[in-house]
Design an enzyme around this catalytic site. Sequence first.
Site, PDB file in Angstrom:
ATOM      1  N   ASP A 261       0.855  -1.173   0.000  1.00  0.00           N
ATOM      2  CA  ASP A 261       0.000   0.000   0.000  1.00  0.00           C
ATOM      3  C   ASP A 261       0.906   1.242   0.000  1.00  0.00           C
ATOM      4  O   ASP A 261       2.128   1.159   0.140  1.00  0.00           O
ATOM      5  CB  ASP A 261      -0.976  -0.016   1.188  1.00  0.00           C
ATOM      6  CG  ASP A 261      -2.239   0.807   0.887  1.00  0.00           C
ATOM      7  OD1 ASP A 261      -2.193   1.665  -0.032  1.00  0.00           O
ATOM      8  OD2 ASP A 261      -3.268   0.620   1.559  1.00  0.00           O
TER       9      ASP A 261
HETATM   10  C1  NOJ Z   1      -4.076   3.870   0.008  1.00  0.00           C
HETATM   11  C2  NOJ Z   1      -5.260   2.959   0.148  1.00  0.00           C
HETATM   12  O1  NOJ Z   1      -5.199   2.263   1.388  1.00  0.00           O
HETATM   13  C3  NOJ Z   1      -5.382   1.951  -0.980  1.00  0.00           C
HETATM   14  O2  NOJ Z   1      -6.624   1.301  -0.856  1.00  0.00           O
HETATM   15  C4  NOJ Z   1      -5.223   2.602  -2.318  1.00  0.00           C
HETATM   16  O3  NOJ Z   1      -5.336   1.643  -3.337  1.00  0.00           O
HETATM   17  C5  NOJ Z   1      -3.879   3.296  -2.372  1.00  0.00           C
HETATM   18  N1  NOJ Z   1      -3.818   4.312  -1.352  1.00  0.00           N
HETATM   19  C6  NOJ Z   1      -3.609   3.932  -3.733  1.00  0.00           C
HETATM   20  O4  NOJ Z   1      -4.408   5.019  -3.944  1.00  0.00           O
END
Ligand code: NOJ
Length: 720
Positions: A261
Amino acid sequence: MKGHDARIEGLLGAMTLEEKIGQLNMLTADLAVTGPGMPADYMAELKAGRLGSMLNLYGIDLMRQVQRVAVEETRLGIPLFFGFDVIHGHRTIFPIPLAEAAAFDPELWEKTARIAAVEAAADGLTLTFAPMLDVARDPRWGRIAESAGEDPWLTARVAEAKVRGFQGKDLAAQDAVAATAKHLAAYGAVLAGREYAQVDVSERALHEIYLPPFRAAVAAGTAAIMPAFNDIAGVPLTAHAGVLRDLVRARWGFDGVMISDYNAIAELIPHGVAADLVEAAALALKAGVDIDMMATAYKRGLPAALQRGLVTLAEIDACVRRVLALKARLGLFDDPYRRRAPVMTAERIASHRHAAREAARRSIVLMTNRGGALPVASAPARVAVLGPLADIAEEMLGPWSGAGRGEEMVSYLAGLRQAWPRSRIDHARGVEIESDDTSGIPAAFDLARQADLVILCVGEARWMSGEGGSRARPGLPGRQAALADAVLGAGKPVIVLLTSGRPLLVPWLFERAEAVLAVWYLGSEAGHAVADVITGCFNPSARLPVTWPVEVGQIPIFYARLPTGRPIDPSFRYSSKYLDMANEPLFAFGHGLSYTRFDYANLSTSAPELRAGESIAVEVDVTNAGAVAGTETILLFVRDPVASISRPVLELRGMAKATLAPGERRSVRLTLAAEALAFPGPDLQPRLEPGEIEIFVGPAARADALLKTKARVVASTAKR
Ligand code: NOJ
C-alpha cells in the site's frame, strides 16, 4: 507463456541491479487541476530504468506519451503498467461497494466491474486497486463504505464476481484490467474503528472471517494482492511473511504480484519493526512484497540490504520475475499500447449509464415505510425537496470517484424534477452538511408546511467516509438533526433520503419519518434511481449487508456472533446484556423492505444427510402475497449447534432471487455443499464434523424471519 518465460529470463539476465529494483518501484503521478500529469523528475527516473509502474495516471494521450518513453527511451524498453483506484466505476460511477453489496447479486457486481474495466482500459489503465475485500463490522471505520459489509461469505462472492468482471476472460484483452485484492488482511478490525490503528484478531477469526474473501479472489485468478497498512498482533502485514509468503503464496499457490500500500514499506519504521529503510525494504521483500508503492524504500534500501546480507539477489530476482510476468500476462510486451480508447459512442455511453441506473436502484434499501407512504404513485401537486444533500451532484460520486465528474452526476433534486415534470418542486438546503449555521431552517420549514410531500435529504459528505474517514460519532453531521427536527414537525409526510458510507446512528429519524431510504452514494444515476424507487417504477429489493446498530456502544455488532453460556434473560442480571439498552440492532443484516410482501413456506432438503464432497438442495416456497410485482432476495443460513468449538448462531451460506407477480408462488432451490459447513480445525485446516446442522431460510438474519429445518453431516471420520 513459454515464449514469455524466455523473454523474462533474457531480460533478467540483461538487467543491472538498479534496473531490477526499478521494476519494483511504483510512483504516483501529480494530480493537477486539469487532471493527472507526469512529474518532471519522474521522467528522469523512468529514462534511467528506475521505474516499473505508475499509479494515478490516466488519459490515453498522456499514457501513450509516457509509455513511449518507457519503450523507446529506456535501455531495455520494458513497458510500464498503470494502476488506479477504480473502486466503484471509472468515468461512469456506480454505487459504492457497501451499497452494491446490498443488491446481493453477483451478476450485477460482475457487470459493473466489467464496465469499469472497459472505461479504465480506454483511459490507458492496466490495473485497478480493487476489489476491496475487508470484512467490516464497525460503522465508525470510514472504509466500511468500500467494503461489502460484515459477512465473509458474501464478501467472497463479491471477490469472485469483481475479479471476473475486471479481468474478463483474458488479461491481455484490450479491455481487461488486472485486479488487486486488498487489503490483506483484517484491516476492517482496526481497534475502535480508528483508521490505521492496531489489529489483534485470533488465528481463528483471521482464517474464518478475514481471509476467505482473499482466498476466493486467488481462486478466481486475481492478478495482484495488496497487503494492508495494519498489523496483526504486532506484525504489520507489509512484513508478514506468515500470511503473505507462507500462507498466500506457498499454501494457496498465489503466483501474482503483491503491491504494497501507499508508502507502507517506509511505514514499517514508525510501526516499530524496522530501524531504517534498509531493514524495512528487507522485511517487505522477504515477506513477499514485489512492488513498493511510493515509499522508494526498495530503491533506497535494497542495495544496502543486499550488501548487508539481509536479502539475496535470488529473492530480488523472484520479485522482478513476477512483475515482468504480470506485464506479459497483460499483453504489454506484445503491444505496450494495447489499451486503446474504444470509440465512446453515444450508444455505449447510454448503455453504461443505463447499467449505473439499474445498479443504483438495486442498491437502495427501503429501511422503513410507515403506512405505505412509499411509493408515491401519482405526482403530488407540491413537493419540498429539502436538505443539504438534495442538489449537490458531486456528492453522488462517493468516496472514490475514479475519473468521474461531478457535473455528470444526477442529483436527487434533478432526478425528481424529471420524474414529476408537472409538480411544483421547491428546494431549500436548510443547513449545510457540516456547519453551525441554522439560519436557513425557517425557510425550509415554511416550504415543508406548504408542500404535500417532503423529501428530506440528509447524511454525510462523501469525504466523511472512505480512507481516513473514521468517525467516533457516526450520526448526522453539523446541524442537520435540527433541520430534520423542524421539518418533521411541519405536519407533512416526510420521506428521508439518507446518504452515507456507513450505517448512520439516527434511531429517532427512523422513528419519526414516514419512510427512510438508505441511499448510500449511488453514483452517476443517483437522482434517477431514487426517483424510480420513490415513484414505484422500481420496487426496492436491496438488503442490508451490514447490521445497523442503535448506538455506538453496541459496536462491533454483527449477526454471526457466537452463542454465550449465559444468553440474554431480561429478568436475570447475570446474563449477556446491557443494563441500559437492548442487545438487538435497529436493523438486522438482510433487512430491507419491498412494496410487496413475501411469504415463505415448506422449507425442505433434498436429502436428510450429506457427506464430504456432496451437496443437498434446500427448497422453499416463496409467494408474493402483495399487490405489486417484486423481487425477493432469499438468504440461506446454517448453524452447527454442537461442535468441537462453539459455532456462530447463524452463518450465511447461500442466496437466491425470485421475481414474482402478485399472487405468484415459486419453489426456490438453493444448493448447500458439505464443504460450506466445514470450519478451521485446531490446525486451521478445514474440518467437517459429523452431526446435525440447522438450516435457516428467509429474508434476514432475524430468528423470527427464518424458517428452519435440519440435516445431518455424515463424515467418514468417527464421531467425537
Ligand atoms: C491507500 C489505500 O489504502 C489503498 O486502498 C489505495 O489503493 C492506495 N492508497 C492507492 O491510492
